[in-house]
Design an enzyme around this catalytic site. Structure first.
Site, short mmCIF file in Angstrom:
data_model
loop_
_atom_site.label_atom_id
_atom_site.label_comp_id
_atom_site.label_asym_id
_atom_site.label_seq_id
_atom_site.Cartn_x
_atom_site.Cartn_y
_atom_site.Cartn_z
N GLU A 168 -4.70 16.98 -11.27
CA GLU A 168 -5.31 17.34 -12.55
C GLU A 168 -6.81 17.57 -12.45
OE1 GLU A 168 -3.34 15.62 -16.00
OE2 GLU A 168 -5.25 15.66 -17.05
N ARG B 178 -3.51 21.35 -14.52
CA ARG B 178 -2.47 20.39 -14.93
C ARG B 178 -2.72 19.79 -16.31
NH1 ARG B 178 0.69 15.75 -11.40
NH2 ARG B 178 1.87 14.95 -13.16
N ARG C 60 0.82 -1.24 0.00
CA ARG C 60 0.00 0.00 0.00
C ARG C 60 0.84 1.28 0.00
NH1 ARG C 60 -3.09 -2.92 3.91
NH2 ARG C 60 -4.72 -4.05 2.81
N ASN D 51 -0.78 18.31 -21.07
CA ASN D 51 -1.09 17.29 -22.08
C ASN D 51 -1.28 17.88 -23.47
OD1 ASN D 51 -1.01 14.88 -20.60
ND2 ASN D 51 -2.93 15.44 -19.61
N LYS E 4 7.03 22.74 -14.85
CA LYS E 4 6.21 21.59 -14.42
C LYS E 4 5.94 21.65 -12.92
CE LYS E 4 4.89 16.96 -14.88
NZ LYS E 4 4.96 15.68 -15.55
N HIS F 7 6.83 7.96 -27.82
CA HIS F 7 5.85 8.86 -27.20
C HIS F 7 6.06 10.30 -27.67
CE1 HIS F 7 3.23 10.60 -24.15
NE2 HIS F 7 4.23 11.37 -23.78
N GLU G 33 8.59 17.26 -25.36
CA GLU G 33 8.04 17.68 -24.07
C GLU G 33 8.67 19.00 -23.61
OE1 GLU G 33 5.45 16.16 -23.07
OE2 GLU G 33 5.61 13.98 -23.21
N LYS H 142 2.80 11.25 -11.67
CA LYS H 142 1.88 10.41 -12.45
C LYS H 142 2.56 9.08 -12.70
CE LYS H 142 -1.10 13.53 -15.04
NZ LYS H 142 -1.47 14.02 -16.38
N HIS I 32 -1.07 15.71 -26.53
CA HIS I 32 -1.09 14.31 -26.10
C HIS I 32 -2.36 13.56 -26.51
CE1 HIS I 32 2.36 15.66 -23.88
NE2 HIS I 32 2.53 14.52 -23.27
N HIS J 132 -1.47 10.28 -28.13
CA HIS J 132 -1.80 8.97 -27.55
C HIS J 132 -2.57 8.12 -28.56
CE1 HIS J 132 -1.43 10.31 -23.03
NE2 HIS J 132 -0.27 10.16 -23.62
P1 NAD Z 1 11.73 5.04 -22.57
O1 NAD Z 1 11.60 4.94 -21.13
O2 NAD Z 1 11.21 3.91 -23.40
O3 NAD Z 1 13.25 5.30 -22.95
C1 NAD Z 1 13.60 5.45 -24.31
C2 NAD Z 1 14.72 4.51 -24.72
O4 NAD Z 1 15.95 5.04 -24.28
C3 NAD Z 1 14.63 3.11 -24.15
O5 NAD Z 1 15.06 2.19 -25.11
C4 NAD Z 1 15.61 3.16 -22.99
O6 NAD Z 1 16.13 1.90 -22.66
C5 NAD Z 1 16.68 4.05 -23.56
N1 NAD Z 1 17.49 4.77 -22.60
C6 NAD Z 1 17.08 5.35 -21.45
N2 NAD Z 1 18.08 6.06 -20.91
C7 NAD Z 1 19.15 5.91 -21.71
C8 NAD Z 1 20.47 6.41 -21.68
N3 NAD Z 1 20.85 7.28 -20.77
N4 NAD Z 1 21.32 6.04 -22.66
C9 NAD Z 1 20.90 5.20 -23.66
N5 NAD Z 1 19.66 4.72 -23.75
C10 NAD Z 1 18.79 5.07 -22.79
O7 NAD Z 1 10.98 6.35 -23.13
P2 NAD Z 1 10.88 7.84 -22.59
O8 NAD Z 1 10.75 8.67 -23.80
O9 NAD Z 1 11.90 8.16 -21.60
O10 NAD Z 1 9.49 7.84 -21.81
C11 NAD Z 1 8.27 7.61 -22.48
C12 NAD Z 1 7.25 7.16 -21.47
O11 NAD Z 1 7.05 8.20 -20.51
C13 NAD Z 1 5.90 6.87 -22.05
O12 NAD Z 1 5.44 5.64 -21.56
C14 NAD Z 1 5.03 8.00 -21.57
O13 NAD Z 1 3.68 7.63 -21.41
C15 NAD Z 1 5.67 8.33 -20.27
N6 NAD Z 1 5.43 9.69 -19.80
C16 NAD Z 1 4.99 9.86 -18.54
C17 NAD Z 1 4.79 11.12 -18.04
C18 NAD Z 1 4.39 11.31 -16.61
O14 NAD Z 1 4.07 12.43 -16.23
N7 NAD Z 1 4.43 10.29 -15.80
C19 NAD Z 1 5.04 12.24 -18.86
C20 NAD Z 1 5.49 12.04 -20.15
C21 NAD Z 1 5.69 10.75 -20.62
N1 GLY Z 2 2.94 14.79 -18.52
C1 GLY Z 2 1.71 15.37 -18.09
C2 GLY Z 2 1.59 15.52 -16.62
O1 GLY Z 2 2.46 15.19 -15.88
O2 GLY Z 2 0.58 15.96 -16.17
#
Ligand code: NAD
Ligand code: GLY
Length: 379
Positions: free
Chosen positions: A248, A252, A132, A256, A238, A276, A196, A154, A259, A263
């Site tokens: 949100e 907030r 939890r 997006n 942010k 993404h 982003e 998030k 997005h 998405h």
């Molecule tokens: P990812 O986590 O898939 O990383 C991208 C690629 O880079 C992967 O292959 C990873 O292994 C590689 N990688 C990571 N760090 C590295 C490094 N330093 N050197 C070499 N390779 C490296 O993708 P991302 O773009 O980081 O994140 C996308 C995800 O984030 C999506 O699932 C999206 O929905 C999510 N997201 C979440 C929020 C939130 O607020 N929580 C906001 C935006 C995006």
């Molecule tokens: N990436 C959108 C949020 O964090 O709200």
């Protein structure tokens, strides 16, 4: 605006995210993982640490983090997940829970997300639900994760019918953006992260957009001062937004921007086909075009934003998801969105440069936007 490239060493910045007793700091600097020592350490206290990472990131930074943590916790273990958006699912989450339960990790254990947004979102969700709720730390290693996903709490996994549909709001205890980890990040991922970064300008800070128009090549080339400013300013914006609307209920949603369309692209093509950030890049053009057709901005603003997205190396047109009824397919996918209300799609639009709003729009208008902004073939 100072646009000259400085060669001075990067000074670590600290940004506070103000959420009462769940407030925490974001640190942005070079070499931050290796700098943590038992004598001077930002890591929270705990009984043990579990590093959650993937095969790619583990190979680069797994050992340095294990070493930094081993001076601080009695037990340090690592779980290595498969790499990719298509693994942001229940099966990967189970692997984290397996490692926690097999290692007899208790409620004082701390989870460490070492990787991009996929690892960060899944680790956060595991931390929110294991016993939890246990503390977790974000160590983002992609540009996208440093400027966005590691901040704000998030957490989620995907469902085949919708992106990030299963998750929780759950804040980390600390975010360490070690700029040195970006050295190994491939160019395509740098571009995806820039999507982003770019979004913060039109929704909140036109001065930042102007700075980016001058400095985008320096950021893409990983010039230290430019990279540090891009990450720091993105985190500040942010943190400011999340500090006002953590869950949100209103403001907030502006984060997006692009997005809703993005998405739909990711889900429609199958997760992992477009990154993404690539979906967000084309999605921002579509959202800007919608803003224009709603009479909120002029065409020159749409062209200016499109040009910046193009210079970031991102697609500016969406893919065709269905040859028979492309707009219909986008609309179907976009209805499965957390902003939808009673089946009505809500879009983040630009309500004048530097200001965003959330609006609905007639399907006929959205169809026109999709028809104008999609193309066959590779992006
Ligand atoms: P990812 O986590 O898939 O990383 C991208 C690629 O880079 C992967 O292959 C990873 O292994 C590689 N990688 C990571 N760090 C590295 C490094 N330093 N050197 C070499 N390779 C490296 O993708 P991302 O773009 O980081 O994140 C996308 C995800 O984030 C999506 O699932 C999206 O929905 C999510 N997201 C979440 C929020 C939130 O607020 N929580 C906001 C935006 C995006
Ligand atoms: N990436 C959108 C949020 O964090 O709200």
């Amino acid at each position: 605006m100072n646009t000259s490239v400085s060669t001075a060493p990067i000074v670590t910045s600290q940004i506070q995210i103000a959420l009462g007793d769940r407030s925490y700091e974001i640190h942005v600097g070079e070499g931050l993982i290796a700098q943590q020592s038992p004598a001077s350490c930002l890591f929270p206290l705990g009984s043990a640490a579990l590093i959650v990472t993937n095969e790619t990131v583990a190979a680069h930074y797994g050992l340095v983090l294990e070493q930094a943590l081993s001076g601080h916790y009695g037990v340090v273990r690592t779980v290595v997940l498969p790499d990719g958006e298509q693994y942001k699912n229940w099966q990967s989450l189970e692997l984290i829970f397996d490692a926690l339960l097999r290692g007899a990790f208790d409620r004082k254990a701390v989870l460490y997300a070492l990787g991009g947004g996929v690892i960060g979102d899944m680790t956060g969700f595991a931390a929110a639900t294991y016993m939890r709720g246990v503390p977790f730390v974000q160590i983002p290693t992609t540009l996208l994760a440093q400027v966005d996903s590691s901040v704000g709490g998030k957490t989620a996994i995907n469902h085949p019918l919708g992106k990030n549909m299963i998750g929780a709001f759950y804040q980390p205890r600390l975010v360490l953006c070690d700029l040195a980890t970006l050295d190994t990040l491939p160019a395509r991922e740098m571009s995806a992260g820039l999507a982003e970064v770019i979004k913060y300008g039109p929704i909140a800070d036109m001065q930042f957009m102007e700075w980016l128009e001058v400095s985008i090549d320096a950021v893409l080339n990983k010039e230290p001062q430019a990279l540090a400013h891009a990450v720091k300013r993105s985190c500040e914006i942010k943190a400011w937004v999340v500090g006002q609307d953590e869950k949100e209920s209103g403001l907030r949603a502006i984060l997006n921007f692009g997005h809703t369309f993005g998405h739909a692209i990711e889900a429609g093509l199958g997760y992992g086909q477009w990154l993404h950030g690539e979906g967000v890049g084309a999605g921002m053009v579509m959202a800007a075009e919608l803003s224009f057709r709603l009479g909120l901005v002029d065409t020159s603003f749409v062209s200016r934003l499109k040009r910046l997205i193009e210079r970031a190396g991102l697609p500016t047109r969406g893919p065709v998801l269905d040859a028979a009824d492309n707009a219909g397919r986008y609309l179907e996918l976009m209805r499965v969105d957390k902003k939808s209300e009673a089946g009505e799609i809500r879009f983040v639009v630009i309500d004048g440069p530097g200001k965003a709003a959330v609006r609905s729009a007639p399907d006929s208008l959205v169809r026109e936007v999709i028809d104008a902004c999609c193309a066959y073939g590779p992006h």
